[in-house]
Scaffold this motif. Structure first.
Motif, PDB file in Angstrom:
ATOM      1  N   PRO A   1      24.811  54.869  31.309  1.00 20.30           N
ATOM      2  CA  PRO A   1      25.597  55.220  32.547  1.00 20.30           C
ATOM      3  C   PRO A   1      26.065  54.327  33.288  1.00 20.30           C
ATOM      4  O   PRO A   1      27.212  54.403  34.135  1.00 20.30           O
ATOM      5  N   ASP A   2      25.664  52.918  33.205  1.00 15.45           N
ATOM      6  CA  ASP A   2      26.061  51.943  34.093  1.00 15.45           C
ATOM      7  C   ASP A   2      27.458  51.221  33.517  1.00 15.45           C
ATOM      8  O   ASP A   2      27.462  50.009  33.093  1.00 15.45           O
ATOM      9  N   LEU A   3      28.542  51.919  33.467  1.00 21.03           N
ATOM     10  CA  LEU A   3      29.852  51.412  33.102  1.00 21.03           C
ATOM     11  C   LEU A   3      30.853  51.370  34.080  1.00 21.03           C
ATOM     12  O   LEU A   3      30.861  52.095  35.033  1.00 21.03           O
ATOM     13  N   VAL A   4      31.767  50.280  33.980  1.00 22.26           N
ATOM     14  CA  VAL A   4      32.678  50.096  35.092  1.00 22.26           C
ATOM     15  C   VAL A   4      33.907  49.955  34.397  1.00 22.26           C
ATOM     16  O   VAL A   4      34.010  48.856  33.594  1.00 22.26           O
ATOM     17  N   THR A   5      35.054  50.577  34.548  1.00 24.16           N
ATOM     18  CA  THR A   5      36.317  50.217  33.874  1.00 24.16           C
ATOM     19  C   THR A   5      37.444  49.815  34.974  1.00 24.16           C
ATOM     20  O   THR A   5      37.707  50.581  35.875  1.00 24.16           O
ATOM     21  N   VAL A   6      38.086  48.795  34.762  1.00 24.29           N
ATOM     22  CA  VAL A   6      39.163  48.180  35.675  1.00 24.29           C
ATOM     23  C   VAL A   6      40.678  48.184  34.997  1.00 24.29           C
ATOM     24  O   VAL A   6      40.640  47.685  33.658  1.00 24.29           O
ATOM     25  N   THR A   7      41.544  48.645  35.396  1.00 23.47           N
ATOM     26  CA  THR A   7      42.758  48.677  34.750  1.00 23.47           C
ATOM     27  C   THR A   7      43.952  48.413  36.002  1.00 23.47           C
ATOM     28  O   THR A   7      43.742  48.449  37.149  1.00 23.47           O
ATOM     29  N   SER A   8      45.166  48.527  35.434  1.00 23.37           N
ATOM     30  CA  SER A   8      46.305  48.192  36.393  1.00 23.37           C
ATOM     31  C   SER A   8      47.274  48.999  35.804  1.00 23.37           C
ATOM     32  O   SER A   8      47.617  49.445  34.571  1.00 23.37           O
ATOM     33  N   LEU A   9      48.363  49.029  36.532  1.00 18.43           N
ATOM     34  CA  LEU A   9      49.713  49.638  36.371  1.00 18.43           C
ATOM     35  C   LEU A   9      50.897  48.627  35.630  1.00 18.43           C
ATOM     36  O   LEU A   9      51.823  48.987  35.323  1.00 18.43           O
ATOM     37  N   SER A  10      50.462  47.418  35.877  1.00 16.72           N
ATOM     38  CA  SER A  10      51.236  46.170  35.610  1.00 16.72           C
ATOM     39  C   SER A  10      51.884  46.547  34.287  1.00 16.72           C
ATOM     40  O   SER A  10      53.096  46.628  33.838  1.00 16.72           O
ATOM     41  N   LYS A  11      50.975  46.544  33.333  1.00 15.47           N
ATOM     42  CA  LYS A  11      51.300  46.599  31.883  1.00 15.47           C
ATOM     43  C   LYS A  11      51.763  47.993  31.385  1.00 15.47           C
ATOM     44  O   LYS A  11      53.014  47.916  30.502  1.00 15.47           O
ATOM     45  N   ASN A  12      51.236  48.851  31.698  1.00 16.68           N
ATOM     46  CA  ASN A  12      51.630  50.319  30.996  1.00 16.68           C
ATOM     47  C   ASN A  12      52.472  50.985  31.702  1.00 16.68           C
ATOM     48  O   ASN A  12      53.294  52.002  31.132  1.00 16.68           O
ATOM     49  N   TYR A  13      53.147  50.368  33.172  1.00 14.99           N
ATOM     50  CA  TYR A  13      54.175  51.096  33.686  1.00 14.99           C
ATOM     51  C   TYR A  13      55.272  49.905  34.177  1.00 14.99           C
ATOM     52  O   TYR A  13      56.049  50.299  35.100  1.00 14.99           O
ATOM     53  N   ALA A  14      55.212  48.707  33.600  1.00 16.11           N
ATOM     54  CA  ALA A  14      56.128  47.631  33.784  1.00 16.11           C
ATOM     55  C   ALA A  14      56.099  47.451  35.698  1.00 16.11           C
ATOM     56  O   ALA A  14      56.942  47.441  36.304  1.00 16.11           O
ATOM     57  N   PHE A  15      54.764  47.487  36.047  1.00 23.08           N
ATOM     58  CA  PHE A  15      54.631  47.700  37.534  1.00 23.08           C
ATOM     59  C   PHE A  15      54.178  46.431  38.210  1.00 23.08           C
ATOM     60  O   PHE A  15      53.449  46.479  39.274  1.00 23.08           O
ATOM     61  N   THR A  16      54.273  45.224  37.377  1.00 27.79           N
ATOM     62  CA  THR A  16      53.786  43.925  37.690  1.00 27.79           C
ATOM     63  C   THR A  16      54.176  43.824  39.139  1.00 27.79           C
ATOM     64  O   THR A  16      53.139  43.242  40.224  1.00 27.79           O
ATOM     65  N   SER A  17      55.249  43.778  39.905  1.00 25.98           N
ATOM     66  CA  SER A  17      55.601  43.465  41.185  1.00 25.98           C
ATOM     67  C   SER A  17      54.898  44.238  42.125  1.00 25.98           C
ATOM     68  O   SER A  17      54.912  43.935  43.497  1.00 25.98           O
ATOM     69  N   TRP A  18      54.365  45.450  41.988  1.00 25.91           N
ATOM     70  CA  TRP A  18      53.671  46.322  42.779  1.00 25.91           C
ATOM     71  C   TRP A  18      52.397  46.154  43.082  1.00 25.91           C
ATOM     72  O   TRP A  18      51.763  46.476  44.281  1.00 25.91           O
ATOM     73  N   ARG A  19      51.513  45.494  41.890  1.00 24.53           N
ATOM     74  CA  ARG A  19      50.204  45.276  42.417  1.00 24.53           C
ATOM     75  C   ARG A  19      49.270  46.462  42.698  1.00 24.53           C
ATOM     76  O   ARG A  19      48.508  46.487  43.861  1.00 24.53           O
ATOM     77  N   VAL A  20      49.319  47.249  41.789  1.00 24.22           N
ATOM     78  CA  VAL A  20      48.358  48.443  42.025  1.00 24.22           C
ATOM     79  C   VAL A  20      47.592  48.642  40.606  1.00 24.22           C
ATOM     80  O   VAL A  20      48.259  48.617  39.479  1.00 24.22           O
ATOM     81  N   GLY A  21      46.052  48.905  40.934  1.00 26.11           N
ATOM     82  CA  GLY A  21      45.354  49.083  39.940  1.00 26.11           C
ATOM     83  C   GLY A  21      44.314  50.043  40.374  1.00 26.11           C
ATOM     84  O   GLY A  21      44.142  50.477  41.456  1.00 26.11           O
ATOM     85  N   TYR A  22      43.413  50.203  39.436  1.00 27.91           N
ATOM     86  CA  TYR A  22      41.954  51.006  39.993  1.00 27.91           C
ATOM     87  C   TYR A  22      40.895  50.968  39.196  1.00 27.91           C
ATOM     88  O   TYR A  22      41.075  49.980  38.036  1.00 27.91           O
ATOM     89  N   VAL A  23      39.810  50.998  39.771  1.00 24.24           N
ATOM     90  CA  VAL A  23      38.260  51.170  39.545  1.00 24.24           C
ATOM     91  C   VAL A  23      38.061  52.281  38.946  1.00 24.24           C
ATOM     92  O   VAL A  23      38.064  53.202  39.889  1.00 24.24           O
ATOM     93  N   HIS A  24      37.342  52.648  38.057  1.00 21.60           N
ATOM     94  CA  HIS A  24      36.632  53.673  37.521  1.00 21.60           C
ATOM     95  C   HIS A  24      35.148  53.476  37.442  1.00 21.60           C
ATOM     96  O   HIS A  24      34.855  52.824  36.593  1.00 21.60           O
ATOM     97  N   ALA A  25      34.336  54.174  38.098  1.00 20.55           N
ATOM     98  CA  ALA A  25      32.677  53.744  37.955  1.00 20.55           C
ATOM     99  C   ALA A  25      32.119  55.070  38.413  1.00 20.55           C
ATOM    100  O   ALA A  25      32.632  55.912  39.201  1.00 20.55           O
ATOM    101  N   PRO A  26      30.991  55.228  37.989  1.00 19.88           N
ATOM    102  CA  PRO A  26      30.001  56.434  38.417  1.00 19.88           C
ATOM    103  C   PRO A  26      29.937  56.206  39.742  1.00 19.88           C
ATOM    104  O   PRO A  26      29.872  55.170  40.344  1.00 19.88           O
ATOM    105  N   ALA A  27      29.404  57.249  40.559  1.00 19.83           N
ATOM    106  CA  ALA A  27      29.255  57.138  42.050  1.00 19.83           C
ATOM    107  C   ALA A  27      28.249  56.098  42.454  1.00 19.83           C
ATOM    108  O   ALA A  27      28.115  55.627  43.480  1.00 19.83           O
ATOM    109  N   HIS A  28      27.125  56.030  41.421  1.00 19.88           N
ATOM    110  CA  HIS A  28      25.979  55.186  42.122  1.00 19.88           C
ATOM    111  C   HIS A  28      26.507  53.712  41.977  1.00 19.88           C
ATOM    112  O   HIS A  28      25.920  52.890  42.767  1.00 19.88           O
TER     113      HIS A  28
END
Length: 384
Positions: free
Chosen positions: A216-243
């Motif tokens: 259960p102790d998994l944390v994924t980090v990603t961004s939109l830079s590569k997948n959407y040519a979004f480098t200039s906007w600096r937006v990404g997200y963390v996906h993790a369980p609530a705890h």
């Protein structure tokens, strides 16, 4: 704490310094450099005239869009209110995660070569412990090697899936074995998964969250830079369980409070809108990879075929130089590359990107072929 600058930034500064006087510098890039499509521009125009309530976890609409995409594409059920946090890109997200979950003196196992996590880990007060992946097995780092490196101070494993700089993509079996090791030793697994849409061959991208029933102790980090040519906007997200998201969210609020609303409106539009404008770019990258590798092979510079990413990790041992000296030699011939020691890998290797024109990639092969034959300069041409 004193930290050296990231090697990538050092190289970029050096390239910029010589580019103004060097017409022969080959124009490579690591991610698609595309203008935003009309539907994103319109979303930005609309958002710029609005006032938004402050939400430190990020726009509810954006988190719901991410959740919907993860379910539609990967079959992942994600609670957008409790399991997602919008950040200023993946690098910011990973830095926040490390500082939230680690304590001074902790150790983090990093299969290497890998992206530049060193400074982020050290800023959290922890120490990176690098485990050399096996080049003979396609730069695979097996669970046994990871388990052998565990000590009483080990608190986490940090992976890059798909890997930057090698392009290795772990199979479901390999990834499951790694999570089993983490479960046995009570370790958190942190995964940078920024190159999801850049997988060309091999077993295919498997998000670690698909295996969360094993640990259960998994944390994924990603961004939109590569997948959407979004480098200039600096937006990404963390996906993790609530705890785990609780302490991560608190650490984020000390850093940034929230991501800008106009940028998040653009991110929502780019995720939910038409994808044809960028899918055309992705459709060309596998062929460009093969063009570069073909030139490298003819030059006598071997490489493991990368199954993903936009880079090739090249063995340049026959050139007789290492590290910075190897970078300078290639730069003198108009080829930009980062030596492998920047990725905690062998300094006889370099990472080259293939996000340039076919003509530029072919010329790189010719120049490297001339170099390995002892010719100082190959004919130059305009390749922009």
């Amino acid at each position: 704490m004193t930290l050296d600058r990231l090697p990538a930034l050092v190289l970029a500064d050096r390239v910029r310094a010589v580019a103004a006087d060097r017409a022969d510098l080959l124009p490579f890039r690591g991610v698609p450099m595309l203008p935003m499509p009309p539907h994103v521009v319109e979303a930005v125009r609309t958002a710029a005239g609005q006032v938004f309530p402050r939400r430190s976890r990020g726009s509810g609409a954006l988190r719901r869009a991410i959740s919907s995409r993860l379910e539609a594409v990967h079959g992942l059920a994600v609670d957008p209110e409790r399991e997602l946090l919008i950040t200023h890109g993946a690098q910011h997200g990973m830095s926040v995660v490390l500082r939230a979950l680690l304590s001074p003196g902790d150790e983090v196992l990093v299969p290497a070569p890998s992206y530049f996590f060193d400074g982020m880990i050290r800023l959290a007060g922890a120490r990176p412990v690098y485990i050399r992946a096996d080049e003979g097995r396609g730069w695979e780092c097996g669970p046994q090697a990871v388990e052998a490196a565990v000590t009483p101070a080990t608190r986490a494993v940090l992976i890059c899936n798909p890997n930057n700089p090698t392009g290795h993509v772990p199979s479901r079996e390999l990834l499951g074995g790694l999570l089993d090791v983490a479960a046995r030793h009570g370790l958190t697994v942190l995964s940078d998964e920024c190159y999801e849409r850049y997988v060309w061959d091999g077993p295919g991208y498997v998000p670690q969250m698909l295996l969360r029933d094993r640990h259960p102790d998994l944390v994924t980090v990603t961004s939109l830079s590569k997948n959407y040519a979004f480098t200039s906007w600096r937006v990404g997200y963390v996906h993790a369980p609530a705890h785990l998201m609780g302490p991560i969210h608190r650490a984020f609020e000390w850093d940034a409070i929230n991501v800008g609303d106009v940028a998040m409106a653009a991110a929502h539009a780019v995720i939910t809108g038409p994808q044809d404008w960028i899918e055309r770019e992705f459709a060309t990258l596998r062929a460009r990879r093969d063009v570069l590798r073909g030139g490298l092979e003819r030059a006598g510079l071997p490489s493991v075929r990368p199954d993903a990413g936009v880079f090739v990790f090249v063995d340049c041992a026959r050139l007789g130089l290492r590290g910075r000296a190897l970078e300078r030699l290639l730069l003198d011939h108009g080829v930009t590359a980062i030596a492998g020691d920047a990725f905690a890998g062998p300094d006889t290797h370099v990472r080259m990107v293939y996000g340039g024109s076919v003509a530029a990639l072919e010329e790189a092969g010719r120049r490297l072929g001339a170099l390995t034959c002892g010719v100082s300069r190959a004919p130059r041409k305009d390749l922009s």
